[in-house]
Design a protein around this motif. Structure first.
Motif, PDB file in Angstrom:
ATOM      1  N   ALA A  26       0.711  -1.360  -0.381  1.00  0.00           N
ATOM      2  CA  ALA A  26       0.292   0.307  -0.044  1.00  0.00           C
ATOM      3  C   ALA A  26       0.721   1.358  -0.245  1.00  0.00           C
ATOM      4  CB  ALA A  26      -1.292  -0.258   1.556  1.00  0.00           C
ATOM      5  N   GLU A  27       2.643   0.984   0.087  1.00  0.00           N
ATOM      6  CA  GLU A  27       2.970   2.361  -0.153  1.00  0.00           C
ATOM      7  C   GLU A  27       3.940   2.267  -1.135  1.00  0.00           C
ATOM      8  OE1 GLU A  27       5.162   1.332   3.413  1.00  0.00           O
ATOM      9  OE2 GLU A  27       3.351   1.505   4.952  1.00  0.00           O
ATOM     10  N   ALA A  28       4.700   3.542  -1.567  1.00  0.00           N
ATOM     11  CA  ALA A  28       5.304   3.516  -2.502  1.00  0.00           C
ATOM     12  C   ALA A  28       6.535   3.155  -1.776  1.00  0.00           C
ATOM     13  CB  ALA A  28       4.634   5.714  -3.348  1.00  0.00           C
ATOM     14  N   PRO A  29       7.554   2.674  -2.992  1.00  0.00           N
ATOM     15  CA  PRO A  29       8.401   2.662  -2.606  1.00  0.00           C
ATOM     16  C   PRO A  29       9.541   4.000  -2.883  1.00  0.00           C
ATOM     17  CG  PRO A  29       8.385   2.082  -5.040  1.00  0.00           C
ATOM     18  CD  PRO A  29       7.090   2.378  -4.325  1.00  0.00           C
ATOM     19  N   LEU A 222       4.167  11.026  10.624  1.00  0.00           N
ATOM     20  CA  LEU A 222       5.764  12.482  10.198  1.00  0.00           C
ATOM     21  C   LEU A 222       6.489  10.844   9.470  1.00  0.00           C
ATOM     22  CD1 LEU A 222       7.015  11.870  13.559  1.00  0.00           C
ATOM     23  CD2 LEU A 222       5.872  14.220  12.058  1.00  0.00           C
ATOM     24  N   PHE A 223       6.802   9.224   9.104  1.00  0.00           N
ATOM     25  CA  PHE A 223       7.595   8.743   8.359  1.00  0.00           C
ATOM     26  C   PHE A 223       7.595   8.925   7.328  1.00  0.00           C
ATOM     27  CE2 PHE A 223       9.078   6.275  13.051  1.00  0.00           C
ATOM     28  CZ  PHE A 223       9.281   7.608  13.014  1.00  0.00           C
ATOM     29  N   LEU A 224       5.942   8.227   6.753  1.00  0.00           N
ATOM     30  CA  LEU A 224       5.772   8.179   5.418  1.00  0.00           C
ATOM     31  C   LEU A 224       5.761   8.875   4.165  1.00  0.00           C
ATOM     32  CD1 LEU A 224       2.848   4.768   5.716  1.00  0.00           C
ATOM     33  CD2 LEU A 224       5.706   4.748   5.671  1.00  0.00           C
ATOM     34  N   ALA A 226       7.469  11.922   4.877  1.00  0.00           N
ATOM     35  CA  ALA A 226       9.204  12.332   4.594  1.00  0.00           C
ATOM     36  C   ALA A 226       9.490  10.939   3.846  1.00  0.00           C
ATOM     37  CB  ALA A 226       9.425  11.844   6.004  1.00  0.00           C
ATOM     38  N   GLY A 227       8.757   9.702   3.208  1.00  0.00           N
ATOM     39  CA  GLY A 227       9.590   8.733   2.286  1.00  0.00           C
ATOM     40  C   GLY A 227      10.166   7.692   3.656  1.00  0.00           C
ATOM     41  N   MET A 228      10.476   7.822   4.891  1.00  0.00           N
ATOM     42  CA  MET A 228      11.335   6.803   5.628  1.00  0.00           C
ATOM     43  C   MET A 228      10.204   5.732   5.479  1.00  0.00           C
ATOM     44  SD  MET A 228      11.818  10.112   8.542  1.00  0.00           S
ATOM     45  CE  MET A 228      12.461   9.422   9.106  1.00  0.00           C
ATOM     46  N   TYR A 229      10.787   4.630   4.721  1.00  0.00           N
ATOM     47  CA  TYR A 229       9.952   3.740   4.946  1.00  0.00           C
ATOM     48  C   TYR A 229      10.971   2.483   5.633  1.00  0.00           C
ATOM     49  CZ  TYR A 229       6.734   5.177   1.021  1.00  0.00           C
ATOM     50  OH  TYR A 229       5.462   5.875   0.821  1.00  0.00           O
ATOM     51  N   GLU A 230      12.095   2.645   5.865  1.00  0.00           N
ATOM     52  CA  GLU A 230      12.845   2.252   6.686  1.00  0.00           C
ATOM     53  C   GLU A 230      12.984   2.611   8.116  1.00  0.00           C
ATOM     54  OE1 GLU A 230      14.315  -0.681   5.375  1.00  0.00           O
ATOM     55  OE2 GLU A 230      14.615  -0.425   3.254  1.00  0.00           O
TER      56      GLU A 230
END
Length: 600
Positions: A26-29, A222-224, A226-230
């Motif tokens: 469900a999340e973009a890489p 916050l994380f998603l 910001a693109g912080m998938y890790e």
């Protein structure tokens, strides 16, 4: 605060894509770090400057890797690209290398995520940082009614610590109960006192207001964005081979993530430390903070405002950040570590410069590498570590034994992990093998002053220590801090036996005087730091491993001090009836002799 020369920034424009695992469906890489506003991005730097930074990082960190250290560093500019350089092993047992895609704990850098979440809730009108804690948590007793969320955010609420380990399975409500029942070492708003407990209470406020588990709220809000998938405690679901494995005392320690329950950490750690990330994700976080993707400009300003003096008037605590200046440059930074892992995040807002550094061997002073990374990023020359080589175990073993100094004391030499460990016996030997400057320490009066306040501590008189700290911390508070530490050590190690000043170590812009406190079943160490003729701080150490000297291409042995950037050279040579050890120290050569045969 970090001290570096004011010099032109060498921007790196080599982009290295993280070796990230697959993102949830469900999340973009995650995308590689890139300009949030290409039109506002700085002009591309000259190729020569890019190459110089890349080569400087590689040469320096590669040499540190051959000295047994390991980690990864990132240098990047907001709106631009990044250079990443890994060195050494993320898993020393398997030899798996440390890379930009390695996942490691960021420790207390977690606090800025908690602070950002609080400000996000303030933007939505659910709280204000001026709110008393009692507005959001039940059962706040009378002595804590004056505590506000601002106090918790700036470590001025007066809380100490719970005194239990990071991995205890402590529930949220029990953590809150224990924190609210504990006696406050200082009154709310009176003084800065770094406290993990305060940030744990902020995490509890976040959960009670949102009805959502702390990590899930941070990931969603916050994380998603910001693109912080890790980044997270457990939700990213990293493959085990992505995790850095820690090393302590030369032995495998494992990872923080592997020690957590499947649902995440207990509330000794939650909201104040222990979150995991990659250097790429931390750069994405700074890109998000530089714009409006996660917080408004007003909230970002609140994060970076210098509210509380951390001591000495040079560094101030904002909301989850330390704020100050480096040679006239504004900087905000925070680090985190547990004695095994260490992470450091620095941001220079006026230069739009970010540096990130992770290591899994923090016990060996490897946190100082972050200062080297910054200096290289700003174009300042940095002394290279020694160029070490491998040696045959038999050749190393031939130099083992006890070497005695003519002026008294001895140095026990043993082969250890491809190097020679030099264990000093006596103050002169300690100062020699650590490369300390005894003459400078004497000129500063450092050793004599430490001896006076150690003797005072023995008698229960803290006046000498109070005077050494420029009378800034009340004597009653010093007595409380040192009394609590001694009581805790005696509980773990048995009755206290006494102190010994071991000798002098090098320290940037000063010296360090190292003291051992002996207990019935072990010891603890204090390193008292002197700069500019004044006592500026102290470090508490559980271990003090002997310096390691590695064979070099020049046929000698070298030990490298990360904090000062000094290389200390030792030469071993046969002598009549035994062997001779010659150390090149700041005070000149120190010679020690061994009798015939190893072990003599």
């Amino acid at each position: 605060m970090l001290k570096i020369q004011h010099a032109p920034f060498l921007v790196a424009a080599l982009c290295v894509v993280a070796a990230a695992g697959p993102a949830p469906a469900a999340e973009a890489p995650p995308a590689a770090p890139s300009a949030a506003d290409p039109a506002a991005a700085p002009a591309a730097p000259a190729e020569a400057e890019r190459a110089r930074l890349q080569a400087g990082l590689h040469e320096h960190l590669d040499r540190l890797g051959r000295l047994g250290l390991s980690g990864v560093a990132l240098v990047g500019r907001i709106g631009g690209e990044v250079v990443v350089e890994g060195f050494g092993a993320a898993d020393h047992a398997s030899g798996r290398p440390f890379t930009g895609g390695t996942v490691s704990t960021v420790g207390s850098i977690t606090k800025q995520f908690t602070a950002a979440a609080i400000l996000l809730l303030a933007e939505e009108g659910l709280l204000a940082t001026a709110d008393p804690l009692s507005r959001h948590l039940p059962g706040v007793p009378a002595d804590k009614q004056g505590i506000t969320l601002h106090h918790l955010l700036t470590h001025t609420a007066g809380f100490g610590e719970l005194g239990i380990g990071d991995f205890e399975e402590l529930g949220r409500d029990e953590m809150v109960r224990r924190a609210l029942a504990a006696e406050l070492p200082t009154a709310p708003g009176e003084t800065y006192e770094y406290s993990n407990v305060g940030y744990g209470l902020l995490g509890a406020v976040i959960e009670r207001l949102t009805g959502e588990e702390y990590e899930r709220f941070l990931r969603r809000r916050l994380f998603l964005p910001a693109g912080m998938y890790e980044t997270g405690y457990v939700l990213p679901g990293w493959e085990p081979q992505r995790l850095a494995q820690g090393v302590r005392d030369g032995e495998p320690w494992g990872s923080v993530a592997e020690r957590l329950p499947p649902t995440g950490p207990g509330w000794v750690l939650k909201a104040n430390g222990g979150i995991h990330s990659t250097v790429y994700d931390m750069f994405r976080w700074m890109e998000a903070l530089a714009g409006d993707r996660v917080l408004s400009a007003a909230s970002r300003q609140a994060l970076f405002t210098p509210y509380a003096d951390e001591g000495g008037g040079e560094s101030f605590y904002g909301y989850g950040w330390a704020v100050g200046e480096v040679e006239g440059r504004r900087t905000v930074q925070h680090n985190g570590g547990n004695g095994v892992f260490f992470a450091d995040l620095h941001y220079y807002p006026d230069d739009r410069l970010v540096t990130v550094y992770f290591t899994n061997v923090a016990e060996r002073g490897a946190e100082a590498v972050s200062q080297v990374v910054d200096r290289l990023a700003f174009g300042e020359p940095v002394p290279l570590p020694p160029d070490v080589v491998a040696a045959e175990p038999a050749a190393l073993a031939s130099w083992e034994g006890t070497y005695r100094l003519a002026q008294g004391g001895a140095i026990a030499v043993r082969a250890e992990d491809g190097a020679l460990a030099l264990a000093p016996q006596g103050r002169q030997a300690f100062t020699a093998v650590h490369g300390g400057d005894a003459a400078r320490a004497e000129a500063l009066g450092a050793v004599a002053t430490v001896e006076r306040f150690i003797e005072g501590w023995h008698r229960g008189d803290f006046t000498p220590l109070w005077e050494a700290y420029r009378r800034e911390t009340p004597k009653e508070r010093l007595a409380q801090i040192y009394g609590e530490r001694r009581a805790g050590f005696e509980e773990a190690l048995g009755p206290w036996q006494g102190f010994e000043v071991l000798g002098v170590e090098p320290w940037p812009e000063g010296v360090a005087v190292t003291v051992r406190a002996d207990f019935a079943r072990g010891a603890r160490y204090w390193r008292y730091l002197w700069e500019g003729g004044e006592l500026t701080g102290a470090q508490l150490l559980s271990e003090l491993p002997p310096p390691r000297f590695h064979p070099t291409r020049q046929g000698a042995f070298a030990s490298y001090d990360l904090r000062s950037g000094r290389t200390l050279v030792a030469r071993f040579e046969p002598s009549e009836g035994g062997a001779r050890l010659v150390l090149e120290t700041p005070a000149g050569q120190v010679t020690a002799l061994r009798g015939a045969g190893p072990g003599s």
